[in-house]
Design an enzyme around this catalytic site. Structure first.
Site, short mmCIF file in Angstrom:
data_model
loop_
_atom_site.label_atom_id
_atom_site.label_comp_id
_atom_site.label_asym_id
_atom_site.label_seq_id
_atom_site.Cartn_x
_atom_site.Cartn_y
_atom_site.Cartn_z
N ARG A 1 8.28 -23.73 41.63
CA ARG A 1 9.72 -23.73 41.90
C ARG A 1 10.08 -24.62 43.08
O ARG A 1 9.51 -24.49 44.15
CB ARG A 1 10.22 -22.31 42.13
CG ARG A 1 10.14 -21.48 40.88
CD ARG A 1 10.55 -20.05 41.09
NE ARG A 1 10.23 -19.28 39.88
CZ ARG A 1 11.06 -18.45 39.27
NH1 ARG A 1 12.25 -18.24 39.76
NH2 ARG A 1 10.69 -17.83 38.18
N SER B 1 14.34 1.36 27.74
CA SER B 1 14.73 0.13 28.42
C SER B 1 14.72 -1.06 27.46
O SER B 1 13.73 -1.30 26.76
CB SER B 1 13.76 -0.10 29.59
OG SER B 1 13.99 -1.32 30.22
N LYS C 1 8.18 5.74 29.76
CA LYS C 1 9.10 4.64 29.46
C LYS C 1 8.87 4.12 28.05
O LYS C 1 7.76 4.11 27.54
CB LYS C 1 9.02 3.55 30.51
CG LYS C 1 7.84 2.66 30.39
CD LYS C 1 7.93 1.48 31.35
CE LYS C 1 6.69 0.63 31.14
NZ LYS C 1 6.12 0.09 32.33
N SER D 1 22.26 -12.60 31.00
CA SER D 1 22.70 -13.87 31.57
C SER D 1 21.87 -15.06 31.16
O SER D 1 22.30 -16.20 31.31
CB SER D 1 22.70 -13.77 33.09
OG SER D 1 21.49 -14.18 33.61
N HIS E 1 26.65 -9.44 35.36
CA HIS E 1 27.23 -10.71 34.90
C HIS E 1 28.57 -10.54 34.22
O HIS E 1 29.02 -11.42 33.50
CB HIS E 1 26.24 -11.44 33.98
CG HIS E 1 25.05 -11.92 34.74
ND1 HIS E 1 25.07 -13.07 35.51
CD2 HIS E 1 23.83 -11.38 34.91
CE1 HIS E 1 23.90 -13.21 36.11
NE2 HIS E 1 23.13 -12.20 35.77
N THR F 1 27.24 -6.02 40.87
CA THR F 1 26.91 -6.76 42.08
C THR F 1 28.19 -7.27 42.74
O THR F 1 29.20 -7.47 42.08
CB THR F 1 25.99 -7.96 41.78
OG1 THR F 1 25.61 -8.58 43.02
CG2 THR F 1 26.67 -9.03 40.93
N LYS G 1 27.93 -12.07 42.67
CA LYS G 1 28.16 -13.12 41.67
C LYS G 1 29.67 -13.39 41.59
O LYS G 1 30.19 -14.07 42.47
CB LYS G 1 27.45 -12.74 40.38
CG LYS G 1 25.93 -12.87 40.61
CD LYS G 1 25.00 -12.39 39.54
CE LYS G 1 23.55 -12.54 40.03
NZ LYS G 1 22.56 -11.88 39.18
N THR H 1 19.32 -0.90 56.61
CA THR H 1 20.60 -1.08 57.28
C THR H 1 21.69 -1.43 56.27
O THR H 1 21.45 -2.20 55.34
CB THR H 1 20.47 -2.20 58.33
OG1 THR H 1 19.42 -1.83 59.24
CG2 THR H 1 21.75 -2.42 59.10
N THR I 1 11.26 -15.98 34.12
CA THR I 1 12.67 -15.60 33.95
C THR I 1 13.03 -15.60 32.46
O THR I 1 13.79 -14.75 32.00
CB THR I 1 13.57 -16.58 34.73
OG1 THR I 1 13.08 -16.67 36.07
CG2 THR I 1 15.01 -16.10 34.76
C1 LIG Z 1 21.33 -11.18 39.64
C2 LIG Z 1 21.03 -9.93 38.87
C3 LIG Z 1 20.78 -8.72 39.50
C4 LIG Z 1 20.60 -8.64 40.99
O1 LIG Z 1 21.82 -8.72 41.65
P1 LIG Z 1 21.82 -9.30 43.15
O2 LIG Z 1 23.09 -8.79 43.69
O3 LIG Z 1 21.73 -10.78 43.04
O4 LIG Z 1 20.61 -8.72 43.82
C5 LIG Z 1 20.68 -7.58 38.75
N1 LIG Z 1 20.77 -7.61 37.41
C6 LIG Z 1 20.96 -8.76 36.75
C7 LIG Z 1 21.06 -8.75 35.27
C8 LIG Z 1 21.08 -9.96 37.45
O5 LIG Z 1 21.21 -11.11 36.80
#
Ligand SMILES: *Cc1c(COP(=O)(O)O)cnc(C)c1O
Length: 415
Positions: free
Chosen positions: A30, A146, A165, A198, A226, A254, A257, A287, A372
């Site tokens: 990378r 899952s 699982k 994603s 996403h 999140t 994003k 923290t 990935t």
């Molecule tokens: C990016 C991502 C996360 C992690 O979120 P971050 O806030 O970047 O740590 C979790 N799940 C999926 C599907 C993601 O693409």
């Protein structure tokens, strides 16, 4: 006795080097691009090539999907919180790190998803890891189901739950049902999946998964990372868009994003949130995010809740790029989301094309390689935003046509 050298001997150096060599030999070493984004000029940035030469680039692979990371009001909210409260939060949530900003943000996120409560973590990754790994402490003997394409953070949380699982085929109802059926009805169960995947730009059959969850006595856990901010009338994600928020027990999202900040969260029933708050190591022993981060996220969530303008522009731009790719016969995944993955299918070529695009044309699209995505499905993942203009798309198409011929890649017949 070993001979003295100028530099102290690094223990186990060979192992570190061979670990990197094996990644490199597979063409998936990378390379991080060193960039500086330009506020007010999204998606333009400066690339520090080799740390020195500066080159203007257009970023085509940012997850700051709506440019909220540079939104005037969000920037202002962050600045004024720094002015008012300083930088760090100064503690874990339990020990002086719960501030007015955190409390307000959690109330806002709970409202966004029409849930009783929410809990903010330091990232979306941590939210998934901490929440999922804690579920088995609350529900001994838990069976977690899952989706095979779940994000690394969910996989890690499920692994650390150290409970039963079951991995079902991607978005596959029959596969999930077969696995649910094999477990006693009264056993505690949880189905974990994402809304928008994603890397493949597809969406889970959420309602049907919820029906199965009801039939087989399972909780539902959805990662809307996403989708939050981008789908639904208030940005509550695909579940809001489809009127399914009340069918999902735990919604995870999140702030990093579409909301343009950093941090992650879950939203759920008060008792679920209280249990995770009380038991999740990844929540307790770290923290809390800075007050300014919470303030910026709060502003961003509020803005996207009130206005759908950016969401509409986002979809329009994404469709515009897909139309161009389709017309030119590029092999992309023509999904139902804003993400446009262009398939290359070879890790070395994928990296080489990415290099050519940025060096020759100032177009930044990061190669997406194993792990990935599966080997042989390497791709460039384009994420057009409301701020990617027609002129930028023209530049991209021009550059792609040059590299496509140069690398002798195939085009598909226009449908
Ligand atoms: C990016 C991502 C996360 C992690 O979120 P971050 O806030 O970047 O740590 C979790 N799940 C999926 C599907 C993601 O693409």
């Amino acid at each position: 006795m070993t001979a003295p050298t100028d530099t102290p001997q690094l223990k186990f150096r060979d192992q570190f080097e061979s670990a990197v060599d094996s990644v490199r030999s597979e063409g998936r070493y990378r390379i991080f691009r060193d960039i500086r984004r330009k506020r007010g000029a999204f998606p333009q940035a400066t690339w520090f090539k080799d740390g020195l030469d500066e080159q203007d680039i257009t970023v085509w692979c940012s997850n700051d999907y709506l440019g909220m990371g540079q939104n005037e009001c969000v920037v202002e909210a962050v600045k004024s919180a720094v002015d008012a409260a300083g930088t760090g939060s100064g503690g874990t949530r339990n020990i002086s790190g719960t501030t007015r900003y955190h409390v307000q943000l959690e109330a806002e996120l709970a409202d966004l998803h029409d849930k009783e409560a929410s809990l903010v973590f330091t990232s979306g990754y941590v939210a998934n890891e901490a929440a999922l790994s804690t579920m088995s402490k609350i529900l001994p003997g838990l069976h977690i189901f899952s989706d095979e394409k779940n994000h690394a953070s969910m996989i890690s949380g499920i692994r650390n739950a150290r409970t039963h699982k079951h991995i079902f085929a991607h978005n596959d109802l029959a596969s999930l049902e077969e696995k649910l059926k094999a477990v006693p009805l009264e056993a505690p169960k949880l189905i974990a999946f994402e809304s928008v995947y994603s890397m493949d730009a597809d969406i889970a059959p959420i309602e049907a998964f919820c029906d199965l969850a009801d039939r087989y006595n399972a909780l539902t856990y959805i990662d809307e990372v996403h989708a939050v901010g981008m789908y639904g009338p208030r940005g509550g994600g695909i579940c809001e868009q489809r009127g399914l928020m009340d069918r999902i027990d735990i919604i995870q999202g999140t702030l990093a994003k579409a909301y343009g900040m950093i941090g992650g969260y879950i939203a759920a029933d008060r008792v679920i949130v209280d249990a995770i708050r009380s038991l999740a190591s990844g929540f307790i022993f770290t923290t809390s995010v800075p007050p300014s981060t919470a303030a910026g996220a709060l502003r961003s969530v509020k803005i996207l809740k009130i206005s759908s303008e950016l969401r509409e522009q986002h979809q329009e731009r994404s469709n515009a790029l897909k139309d161009r790719f389709r017309a030119s016969g590029y092999p992309f995944i023509d999904g139902e989301t804003h993400i446009v993955p262009l398939m290359i299918g070879d890790p070395v070529k994928c990296q080489a094309i990415s290099d050519r695009l940025i060096e020759e044309f100032g177009i930044y699209a990061q190669p997406i390689n194993f792990p990935t995505v599966p080997r042989g499905t390497e791709r460039l993942r384009f994420t057009p935003s409301p701020f990617h203009t027609d002129a930028m798309m023209d530049e991209l198409m021009n550059a792609l046509s040059v590299v496509w011929d140069e690398f002798e890649l195939d085009r598909v017949q226009a449908a």
